[in-house]
Structure formats: structure tokens, C-alpha cells
Design a protein around this motif. Structure first.
Motif, PDB file in Angstrom:
ATOM      1  N   ARG B 311       0.811  -1.220   0.000  1.00  0.00           N
ATOM      2  CA  ARG B 311       0.000   0.000   0.000  1.00  0.00           C
ATOM      3  C   ARG B 311       0.840   1.264   0.000  1.00  0.00           C
ATOM      4  O   ARG B 311       0.354   2.324  -0.379  1.00  0.00           O
ATOM      5  CB  ARG B 311      -0.935  -0.005   1.209  1.00  0.00           C
ATOM      6  N   ASN B 312       2.053   1.171   0.474  1.00  0.00           N
ATOM      7  CA  ASN B 312       2.847   2.385   0.604  1.00  0.00           C
ATOM      8  C   ASN B 312       3.972   2.420  -0.424  1.00  0.00           C
ATOM      9  O   ASN B 312       4.851   1.566  -0.436  1.00  0.00           O
ATOM     10  CB  ASN B 312       3.425   2.484   2.013  1.00  0.00           C
ATOM     11  N   ARG B 313       3.909   3.393  -1.323  1.00  0.00           N
ATOM     12  CA  ARG B 313       4.955   3.587  -2.325  1.00  0.00           C
ATOM     13  C   ARG B 313       5.343   5.051  -2.274  1.00  0.00           C
ATOM     14  O   ARG B 313       4.536   5.929  -2.599  1.00  0.00           O
ATOM     15  CB  ARG B 313       4.445   3.200  -3.717  1.00  0.00           C
ATOM     16  N   ILE B 314       6.554   5.316  -1.848  1.00  0.00           N
ATOM     17  CA  ILE B 314       6.956   6.703  -1.597  1.00  0.00           C
ATOM     18  C   ILE B 314       8.255   7.003  -2.331  1.00  0.00           C
ATOM     19  O   ILE B 314       9.230   6.234  -2.236  1.00  0.00           O
ATOM     20  CB  ILE B 314       7.139   6.942  -0.080  1.00  0.00           C
ATOM     21  N   ALA B 315       8.271   8.101  -3.060  1.00  0.00           N
ATOM     22  CA  ALA B 315       9.482   8.494  -3.776  1.00  0.00           C
ATOM     23  C   ALA B 315      10.361   9.348  -2.879  1.00  0.00           C
ATOM     24  O   ALA B 315       9.857  10.107  -2.050  1.00  0.00           O
ATOM     25  CB  ALA B 315       9.116   9.281  -5.032  1.00  0.00           C
ATOM     26  N   GLY B 316      11.668   9.193  -3.066  1.00  0.00           N
ATOM     27  CA  GLY B 316      12.593   9.988  -2.267  1.00  0.00           C
ATOM     28  C   GLY B 316      13.955  10.045  -2.919  1.00  0.00           C
ATOM     29  O   GLY B 316      14.207   9.372  -3.930  1.00  0.00           O
ATOM     30  N   VAL B 317      14.837  10.859  -2.361  1.00  0.00           N
ATOM     31  CA  VAL B 317      16.189  11.022  -2.904  1.00  0.00           C
ATOM     32  C   VAL B 317      17.177  10.460  -1.886  1.00  0.00           C
ATOM     33  O   VAL B 317      17.065  10.740  -0.686  1.00  0.00           O
ATOM     34  CB  VAL B 317      16.487  12.520  -3.190  1.00  0.00           C
ATOM     35  N   VAL B 318      18.125   9.660  -2.385  1.00  0.00           N
ATOM     36  CA  VAL B 318      19.115   9.055  -1.489  1.00  0.00           C
ATOM     37  C   VAL B 318      20.004  10.150  -0.912  1.00  0.00           C
ATOM     38  O   VAL B 318      20.668  10.882  -1.654  1.00  0.00           O
ATOM     39  CB  VAL B 318      19.972   8.019  -2.240  1.00  0.00           C
ATOM     40  N   SER B 319      19.993  10.283   0.429  1.00  0.00           N
ATOM     41  CA  SER B 319      20.839  11.309   1.042  1.00  0.00           C
ATOM     42  C   SER B 319      22.041  10.694   1.759  1.00  0.00           C
ATOM     43  O   SER B 319      22.915  11.411   2.229  1.00  0.00           O
ATOM     44  CB  SER B 319      20.023  12.161   2.018  1.00  0.00           C
ATOM     45  N   GLY B 320      22.096   9.378   1.795  1.00  0.00           N
ATOM     46  CA  GLY B 320      23.267   8.767   2.434  1.00  0.00           C
ATOM     47  C   GLY B 320      23.238   7.254   2.321  1.00  0.00           C
ATOM     48  O   GLY B 320      22.154   6.652   2.285  1.00  0.00           O
ATOM     49  N   VAL B 321      24.428   6.648   2.176  1.00  0.00           N
ATOM     50  CA  VAL B 321      24.546   5.190   2.177  1.00  0.00           C
ATOM     51  C   VAL B 321      25.625   4.840   3.195  1.00  0.00           C
ATOM     52  O   VAL B 321      26.738   5.354   3.128  1.00  0.00           O
ATOM     53  CB  VAL B 321      24.944   4.640   0.793  1.00  0.00           C
ATOM     54  N   GLN B 322      25.280   3.987   4.170  1.00  0.00           N
ATOM     55  CA  GLN B 322      26.223   3.660   5.233  1.00  0.00           C
ATOM     56  C   GLN B 322      26.341   2.154   5.376  1.00  0.00           C
ATOM     57  O   GLN B 322      25.347   1.441   5.250  1.00  0.00           O
ATOM     58  CB  GLN B 322      25.707   4.206   6.563  1.00  0.00           C
ATOM     59  N   LEU B 323      27.549   1.699   5.633  1.00  0.00           N
ATOM     60  CA  LEU B 323      27.742   0.276   5.905  1.00  0.00           C
ATOM     61  C   LEU B 323      27.091  -0.044   7.248  1.00  0.00           C
ATOM     62  O   LEU B 323      27.334   0.640   8.246  1.00  0.00           O
ATOM     63  CB  LEU B 323      29.240  -0.042   5.951  1.00  0.00           C
TER      64      LEU B 323
END
Lengths: 270, 375
Positions: B311-323
Motif C-alpha cells: 500500500r505504501n509507495r513513496i518516492a525519495g532522494v538518497v541522502s546517504g549510504v552507510q555500511l
């Protein structure tokens, strides 16, 4: 860079030179003593002289009694020092070391002023019919005074190194605190306790200054080995050498026993 | 049963309460563990979990409280009753096991058996050595056996005298992750077969869920929540519990509309903010709520998935990738909120996720839960 590091390796010249100089410094007098003893030939005869045997017996008996007293009082005391780190106990902890720093002669004078006939406890002891100075009892007092700190310090460090968790677990397993102490704490602290006993015993056997001040130098009564050596030097160098060799052998025996007994056959906890 | 104490008396649980203050720290807790069950005390370090065990064992004495073990009261501040640790009949397993380093494995196991004559003691040790798979290691010293073997030896030692209660203080801490998983069920089985209650302290949620029959969340010397592990830790109802167990996404939203026919409601983050469908709850429109979503429940996609039941589909922009072992944590800036999503390294590489990418976060309404802040 590489050579610099290599120079500080196991055989670096400064360390090697220092080692050589120190070993010579210790070994030369010891070798000289042994050489003289072998050269004089009548070593056994001198060692078996009446004065020598009386001094040896007195030294062994008094130092053994001293060690029993040191262990009986020093062990619970060291244990408390190890567990109780409150301010009063930390101050007492510092005072324990006092006899190590104090010149033994001063200790002898101080003991005369405390336990002598004119001393603080003098009237009290006289009333009980006890006169301490110039008796074998005084020899023991002097030995305990100077030797006890060596045992207490070592025992304290040994007890501190036993993690409290071991004792907790022992008690939770149904073993009372007192039995935990003998079944677990003493075996775990044994290397330190034995080191302490050896150091204290060696110190008691070599006691001189406090003994001569407080107990005097009476042959067969208060004349221990070191005092006998001192007296012998005035008349016969041969006897002095023989007595010295006996003490040297005793010291080496203690050192060897110490090395063997304190070998850890278990690894301490992480 | 091999671990039951001699006499075969009926074994009951352990319960009690304690108020204990020392310095700035104060503890005010109660506990109850049934025979054959494990109660886990879960919470962050310094919460007072270990102090509870120490109070039960008698290693600290609370100012007020009562400790009952196997139907026997061993501490009661009202009557002044106080039994010392060695009379409480407790087993303790610590994180470093604390096997006595100067004794062999067999001597360690025999340590608490001094009440038995030498024949029965030897039989009991042999029995425990067999059932804890320590055969052949009897004469080894603790440092000569593996971590898992040390744990078994310590457990055998603790169970040998037939305790009425087992205390476990972070028993898996010194083991690596794989060994932990393997030993968990083994340890649980041993305790259950001993037929005694056990109280285990842990700060690992997986351990709390897999080991415990019931759980208490301990924080700051208080019981924050108590109940069945999955009820408490799987769907954390209380805000502080959710924070303690590390639900990565806690979103402050307002209820926009209720849809009783679907069993859902829509919550939004302001006028322009995102809209989430979450399970219906007993709330009013416009009420402010906190919605929790596990980072591992969110799926990432390059394009808006069509024909999906989520039911939930939300667009967004990647602001960080962390191990974030074993995978990666991707932070997605969405309208009005940030979402943290956990994906594996393989997914990260295949998708080529990098900062600035536009991605879709997809998750089911049922992955969202309402967090109630109490106190």
C-alpha cells in the motif's frame, strides 16, 4: 629507518653492555667469596664451629617463628588491603611500606623506645614479668618489623589480581566465604604469596641493624648469622667466610625454590 | 531429570521485587519466572539488569525487597531475613564464564559438589561431562578448550549442585555470531530440561526473543514493559521500548483519514508531506501519532512498482549510504520525513545505489505500527 629499528633489537649494544657490567658487578664479589672459601680449605671445620652452629640454629628458629607470625597476621591484613580501597585503608596501605624505607637501626631504636624497659609499654611488660630486649623474642620482633611489609605487599597484589567474580561464583556454588578463601583465593594468589614469603624470609634472615639495637649480640641467645659474621670478622676471617657461604647457599636455595614454585601452569583470566 | 536436585521435591518458580539505591543509581523492579521457563531482562547497558541478578544472588543487598527462590524466601527486608549467596542454591553463568583457571574442567564441575562423598561426586561429574559433551576434555584447563566448550563447562558447573534458579548474565557475549545462534537453543534446552526457572540478562533483541519465554524491558532501573517476547519486542507498543530496541524509523505524523472497511488509516506528514497507510487504530482524525517502521521491512525500487499489493509507495532522494553489517543502510529523503532502509550489499551493487539517486520506498501497511509514547 630499518637499521635504527634493528639496533634496538634483542642484542642492542647499549643493553648488552649494561647487562655485562651489571652481571660482573654482582658475580665478581660472589665469585671472590666462593674462591676464598675453596682456597682456605677448612670450610667445613669453620662452618661446624660451635659459634657458627648456634648462630645458624638461632637464625633458622627465629626466622621460622617470624614467618609464621607474618603469615598469620599479614594474610588477613593483606586481604583487607586488597578488597577495601577506602581512604583510611589507602592511608594504612602507604604506612605498610614504612619499615622498608626506614633504616633498620632506626627501627631498632624505635622498638627499644616502645618495648624496652624504659619504653612506652615497659611498665606494662614488667608488671607481667616480661623483659623483651636482648632476648630471642626481641630478635623475632626485629625480624617481623622489617620483613612483614615484603610479604604484605606481595600478598596484597596477589589478592588484588584475583577477580572478584571468581569469589562470587564460588559462593553462588554453595561455598562459604571462608572456605572460598582457602579453596580458591589462596591457590589463585599462591605465586604472589610464595614470592612474598621468600622475600620476607630472606629479609628476616639477613636482618642486622634492628636486631643489634634491640636484641644485642649475645652468642647462642640473640646472635643470628649476620651478627655472627660481623663478630667473626674481628677474630677469624675463615669463620666469617664459612658463615657467609652458608647464607649465600641459603639465598640461592630460596631463589631457586621461588622460581620453581611461582611458575604458572595456568593462564590468568582475560 | 538429570539436573533436578536430590529429593525430588516439586520445583516452583522464582519471584521477587527490589528497591535498591546506590549513588545516583536507583533500581525499582519486580520479576517472576516460572519453573522450566526463561525470563529475559532486556535493555541497554547500565540499565540495571545485572544489578537485578546480583540482588537475586545475594551479592548486593537492596534496601527494600523480597526474593523467593523455589518456594523459599531467601531475602525479606520486612522481616530482616537475609541468606548469604552460598545458601541460596543458585546457578550463575557469566559472560566470560569465569571458569577457575587453576582447575581442570572436571575439577571446575566438581567445585560445588563438596557436600557429596567422593564416589557420588565422581559419578555426578561423569554424568555432567557426558551430557554436556565434554568427554575427553576433563583434564584440560579452561584456556585449553574452545569458547563453546567453556560455556558448556561453566553451565555444567553451575547446574552440578542442583540449583533452584539459574541466572544468566549475557552468556553469549564472548562468542562470535555464528556460535551464538548455534548455542542458543542448546543452552535453552539444558535449562528447560533442568526444570528450573532461569533469568537471563541480554542487550541483544534476537537473543531476548529466541531465548525468553517472557521478557522484561529494563531501562534506567525500571521495568518499561513486560510480556511475551514477540508481543513486546516484535510490535513495540511503547515509544521508549521502540527506541530501546532500535526501530530505525519513528515518524511523527497526523491522522488524515480513517478507513474502517480496509482496517487501515492514512497518516500524513503535513500538507505537502508523504501519506502512509497504516493499520487502523483507536485514534481520532488529526490526532498526532508516531509510526514505527523497521528499516528491514522497506523494499527499494528504481521505478514506481505497478501492480503491487504493497500500500505504501513513496518516492525519495538518497541522502546517504552507510555500511551497517551485514548489509547497508540507505537514507531516503522523502517529503517531510527521512526513511532508513536496510538492503544487502548485493542489492546495493545490482541497483547501483548512490547519493542523489531517486528511488521508491515500498512497504506494506502491516509493516507499520503505532508507537505510543507513555511517560
Amino acid at each position: 629507518m630499518r637499521t635504527f629499528v634493528a639496533n634496538l633489537g634483542p642484542w642492542n649494544p647499549v643493553g648488552s653492555a649494561a647487562t655485562a657490567i651489571y652481571c660482573l658487578f654482582i658475580c665478581l664479589p660472589v665469585a671472590a667469596l666462593l674462591f676464598k672459601a675453596v682456597q682456605q680449605g677448612n670450610l667445613l671445620e669453620s662452618a661446624l664451629s660451635e659459634t657458627a652452629l648456634l648462630a645458624l640454629r638461632l637464625s633458622l628458629v627465629t626466622s621460622a617463628i617470624s614467618m609464621v607470625l607474618v603469615i598469620l597476621v599479614g594474610t588477613p591484613f593483606a586481604r583487607l588491603l586488597a578488597r577495601n580501597r577506602s581512604l583510611p585503608m589507602r592511608i594504612i596501605d602507604q604506612l605498610v611500606e614504612l619499615p622498608i624505607i626506614l633504616p633498620p637501626v632506626v627501627a631498632g631504636v624505635a622498638m627499644l623506645l616502645a618495648f624496652g624497659r624504659q619504653g612506652v609499654l615497659g611498665p606494662f611488660l614488667s608488671a607481667l614479668g616480661i623483659s623483651l630486649p636482648f632476648t630471642a623474642g626481641a630478635v623475632v620482633f626485629a625480624q617481623v618489623f622489617v620483613a612483614a611489609p615484603f610479604y604484605i605487599r606481595s600478598a596484597k597484589l596477589g589478592f588484588m589480581a584475583v577477580p572478584k567474580e571468581y569469589e562470587d561464583i564460588s559462593q553462588i556454588l554453595g561455598v562459604s566465604p571462608l572456605r572460598t578463601f582457602f579453596r580458591l583465593v589462596v591457590p589463585l594468589a599462591a605465586p604472589s604469596l610464595l614470592t612474598g614469603i621468600a622475600l620476607a624470609w630472606a629479609r628476616a634472615l639477613s636482618e642486622f641493624g634492628a636486631t643489634i639495637m634491640f636484641a644485642g649480640n649475645l652468642t647462642g641467645k640473640t646472635q643470628t648469622m649476620p651478627l655472627a659474621i660481623m663478630s667473626a670478622m674481628e677474630s677469624s676471617l675463615d669463620t666469617a667466610v664459612a658463615l657467609s657461604v652458608m647464607l649465600l647457599i641459603g639465598a640461592l636455595a630460596i631463589l631457586t625454590a621461588l622460581t620453581i614454585l611461582t611458575r604458572n601452569n595456568w593462564r590468568p583470566a582475560p | 531429570m538429570m539436573n533436578r536436585p536430590a529429593g525430588g521435591q516439586a520445583l516452583t518458580g522464582a519471584r521477587g521485587w527490589a528497591k535498591y539505591r546506590v549513588g545516583d543509581f536507583s533500581l525499582d523492579v519486580e520479576w517472576e519466572a516460572e519453573a522450566g521457563e526463561v525470563l529475559t531482562l532486556f535493555g541497554p547497558s547500565g540499565a540495571g539488569k545485572t544489578t537485578i541478578l546480583r540482588a537475586i544472588a545475594g551479592l548486593v543487598r537492596p534496601q527494600e525487597g523480597r526474593v523467593e527462590i523455589g518456594g523459599r524466601t531467601v531475602f525479606d527486608s520486612k522481616t530482616g531475613l537475609w541468606e548469604p549467596p552460598h545458601k541460596r542454591r543458585i546457578g550463575l553463568l557469566t559472560q566470560n564464564y569465569h571458569l577457575f583457571p587453576n582447575l581442570s574442567v572436571a575439577e571446575n564441575i566438581a567445585y560445588g559438589l563438596s557436600g557429596l562423598d567422593s564416589t557420588s561426586r565422581r559419578e555426578r561429574v561423569t554424568e555432567l561431562v557426558e551430557s554436556f559433551q565434554l568427554a575427553g576434555l576433563e583434564e584440560r584447563r579452561p584456556h585449553e578448550i574452545s569458547g563453546g566448550q567453556q560455556q558448556r563447562a561453566a553451565l555444567a558447573r553451575a547446574l552440578a549442585p542442583g540449583p533452584s534458579l539459574m541466572l544468566l548474565d549475557e552468556p553469549f557475549n564472548s562468542l562470535d555470531v555464528e556460535l551464538r545462534r548455534a548455542l542458543r537453543s542448546e543452552l535453552r534446552a539444558s535449562i528447560i530440561s533442568a526444570g528450573i526457572p532461569a533469568i537471563m540478562v541480554t542487550h541483544d533483541i534476537e537473543e531476548a526473543i529466541s531465548m525468553g519465554d517472557s521478557v522484561q524491558v529494563i531501562n534506567d532501573g525500571r521495568v518499561e514493559a513486560a510480556g511475551r517476547p514477540l508481543e513486546i519486542l516484535g510490535q513495540p507498543g511503547q515509544g521508549r521500548v521502540a527506541r530501546l530496541i532500535g526501530v530505525e524509523n519513528l515518524l511523527d505524523l497526523a491522522v488524515a483519514s480513517l478507513h474502517p472497511q480496509d482496517g487501515t488509516m492514512v497518516c500524513s506528514a503535513g500538507e505537502a508531506g508523504l501519506r502512509l497507510e497504516v493499520p487502523l487504530s483507536d485514534v481520532r482524525r488529526d490526532e498526532e501519532v508516531t509510526v514505527g517502521i523497521r528499516a528491514s521491512d522497506i523494499i527499494l525500487a528504481h521505478t514506481e512498482p505497478v501492480g503491487s499489493s504493497a500500500r505504501n509507495r513513496i518516492a525519495g532522494v538518497v541522502s546517504g549510504v552507510q555500511l551497517r553489517p551485514p548489509g547497508y543502510e540507505v537514507t531516503l529523503q522523502c517529503p517531510g520525513v527521512q526513511l532508513k532502509c536496510h538492503i544487502t550489499g548485493t542489492s546495493l551493487n545490482e541497483m547501483g545505489v548512490k547519493q542523489g539517486d531517486e528511488l521508491w520506498a515500498v512497504f506494506k501497511a502491516s509493516s507499520c505500527f503505532l508507537v505510543r509514547d507513555q511517560g
